[in-house]
Motif scaffolding. Structure first.
Motif, mmCIF file in Angstrom:
data_model
loop_
_atom_site.group_PDB
_atom_site.id
_atom_site.type_symbol
_atom_site.label_atom_id
_atom_site.label_comp_id
_atom_site.label_asym_id
_atom_site.label_seq_id
_atom_site.Cartn_x
_atom_site.Cartn_y
_atom_site.Cartn_z
ATOM 1 N N PRO A 126 29.018 31.685 2.485
ATOM 2 C CA PRO A 126 28.144 30.834 1.669
ATOM 3 C C PRO A 126 28.843 29.603 1.102
ATOM 4 O O PRO A 126 28.186 28.748 0.508
ATOM 5 N N PHE A 127 30.154 29.488 1.304
ATOM 6 C CA PHE A 127 30.895 28.445 0.617
ATOM 7 C C PHE A 127 31.078 27.172 1.441
ATOM 8 O O PHE A 127 32.052 26.437 1.267
ATOM 9 N N ALA B 292 25.767 28.283 -7.994
ATOM 10 C CA ALA B 292 26.008 29.419 -8.878
ATOM 11 C C ALA B 292 25.813 30.719 -8.116
ATOM 12 O O ALA B 292 24.821 30.890 -7.403
ATOM 13 N N LEU B 293 26.771 31.640 -8.279
ATOM 14 C CA LEU B 293 26.656 32.977 -7.703
ATOM 15 C C LEU B 293 26.018 33.904 -8.732
ATOM 16 O O LEU B 293 26.469 33.985 -9.877
ATOM 17 N N VAL B 294 24.972 34.584 -8.302
ATOM 18 C CA VAL B 294 24.217 35.485 -9.179
ATOM 19 C C VAL B 294 24.116 36.832 -8.499
ATOM 20 O O VAL B 294 23.791 36.924 -7.304
ATOM 21 N N ALA C 15 17.474 26.092 -2.401
ATOM 22 C CA ALA C 15 17.783 27.060 -1.352
ATOM 23 C C ALA C 15 18.728 28.110 -1.905
ATOM 24 O O ALA C 15 19.483 27.869 -2.853
ATOM 25 N N LEU C 16 18.679 29.292 -1.291
ATOM 26 C CA LEU C 16 19.526 30.411 -1.683
ATOM 27 C C LEU C 16 20.363 30.814 -0.474
ATOM 28 O O LEU C 16 19.821 31.015 0.614
ATOM 29 N N LEU D 63 23.035 30.111 -5.453
ATOM 30 C CA LEU D 63 21.938 29.167 -5.695
ATOM 31 C C LEU D 63 22.481 27.753 -5.537
ATOM 32 O O LEU D 63 23.299 27.296 -6.338
ATOM 33 N N GLU D 64 22.036 27.080 -4.487
ATOM 34 C CA GLU D 64 22.576 25.761 -4.164
ATOM 35 C C GLU D 64 22.319 24.760 -5.286
ATOM 36 O O GLU D 64 21.194 24.631 -5.792
#
Length: 382
Positions: A101-102, A234-236, A257-258, A268-269
């Protein structure tokens, strides 16, 4: 729906799995990413056709739980309208791709993922059901601990490499040749008699051909990801990797987008401030991050106990550098690796394993949930 009763494969949307709370329908987002519209649509479908529970899996997918036979077809129609359905079960099964995701806007990850997923759709590889791929081309290996059999990575100098899982080194490739090199490794695995996972195949003595072996070291491994802000957003997290439709709707309203992760978190972009929510984990020191638990009874027909109620109560008693795994049976579906403390539910109570897995010998047997809750030092002292 006869396939739904078969055990031992990863479910999909077209081929769901039957659990204690109904059909489990797995959604595999293309490129490891959902638009806000798609995320909100999944929340609506889970509420309409499932029991309102949505799993985040270690394969960076979502699972809609509690779907009845009558609701499966309307659910598939809804997923098709959202652009989240494969053409057939074989294509769906092959498209087992983890995407880090990074990535940053402008890098190769989205185009590599799209090209590779299209290549998997076009090919006829008959791979084992759990055989998977990882696209992890950051300057640090974010997916090194995640399950994958063939990996696209970078070396310390930033050059692309393709590496068979279990091999120390990878083969340098150009961007144009990366997808072909991954498919070549998968084809070699089948042709050389591979039946399960790549790392096991190599441990059993299979030798990579010179053209696929290479001598490029992969980039250093990234530190563990935790909830919080990062350059991409943000990572949730979600307790035990399970979301409610209202929580997913909440996230869809926050970001365009997620991005999916294998850590049962969503990225969360573009979000630059953490927003708290009762059903979400937004703090890196939340005790629930120390606890792993499967669905448990009554949601799973194999489980002997309600694992999550026990895990929630015990989590604050677990040392910050330790992890608790509560499993409803000896299969260990939620976590196949070792944990500091593993509690395995049986017909006679819980067995306790110290620094091991559900398959290891317990140090204590037949513990009742009441006795563990009355003396949390039983697990806190391990």
């Amino acid at each position: 729906m006869s396939d739904a009763a078969i055990k031992g494969w990863c479910p999909g949307a077209l081929r769901p799995m039957l659990s204690g709370d109904g059909l489990v329908v797995r959604v595999r987002p293309y490129g490891g990413r959902l638009s806000a519209q798609q995320a909100a649509g999944i929340a609506d479908l889970a509420e309409r056709h499932g029991n309102g529970l949505i799993d985040l899996t270690s394969r960076a997918n979502l699972q809609i739980r509690g779907v009845g036979d009558a609701g499966h077809r309307p659910l598939l129609d809804g997923l098709a309208r959202l652009g989240l359905l494969d053409a057939d079960t074989e294509t769906e099964r092959r498209r087992n791709v983890l995407v880090s995701p990074f990535w940053r806007v402008g890098d190769d990850t989205p185009s590599l993922a799209a090209e590779f997923e299209q290549a998997l759709s076009d090919c006829a590889l008959d791979l084992p059901t759990k055989f998977g791929f990882a696209i992890d081309e950051g300057t640090e290996g974010a997916l090194a601990a995640a399950s994958a059999d063939v990996r696209i990575e970078r070396d310390p100098a930033g050059h692309l490499i393709v590496r068979a899982d279990g091999a120390e080194f990878g083969c340098p490739v150009s961007r144009a040749d990366a997808v072909a090199a991954v498919l070549a490794l998968a084809e070699w695995f089948i042709a050389s008699g591979g039946r399960g996972r790549m790392a096991a195949h190599l441990r059993d003595g299979a030798k990579l051909p010179d053209a696929l072996r290479g001598h490029a070291e992969p980039a250093p491994v990234m530190a563990s990801a935790l909830p919080g802000l990062c350059p991409q957003g943000a990572l949730v997290g979600a307790a035990f990797g399970q979301l409610t439709p209202s929580a997913l709707h909440h996230l869809a309203r926050l970001a365009p987008a997620l991005r999916m992760t294998p850590w049962r978190m969503l990225l969360l972009e573009g979000l630059h401030a953490m927003r708290s929510h009762d059903d979400l984990i937004t703090r890196s020191d939340d005790p629930l991050l120390r606890a792993i638990a499967c669905s448990g009874a009554p949601r799973c027909r194999e489980a002997h106990a309600d694992t999550r109620e026990l895990a929630v109560t015990l989590a604050p008693h677990i040392a910050p550098d330790a992890h608790l795994h509560v499993s409803g049976c000896a299969k260990g579906c939620a976590h196949s690796g070792p944990a500091s403390i593993t509690l395995v539910a049986t017909g006679a109570g819980y067995d306790l394993v110290s620094n091991g897995t559900t398959r290891d010998a317990p140090v204590l047997r037949g513990l009742s949930a009441d006795s563990i809750l009355a003396s949390p030092s039983i697990v806190g002292g391990c």
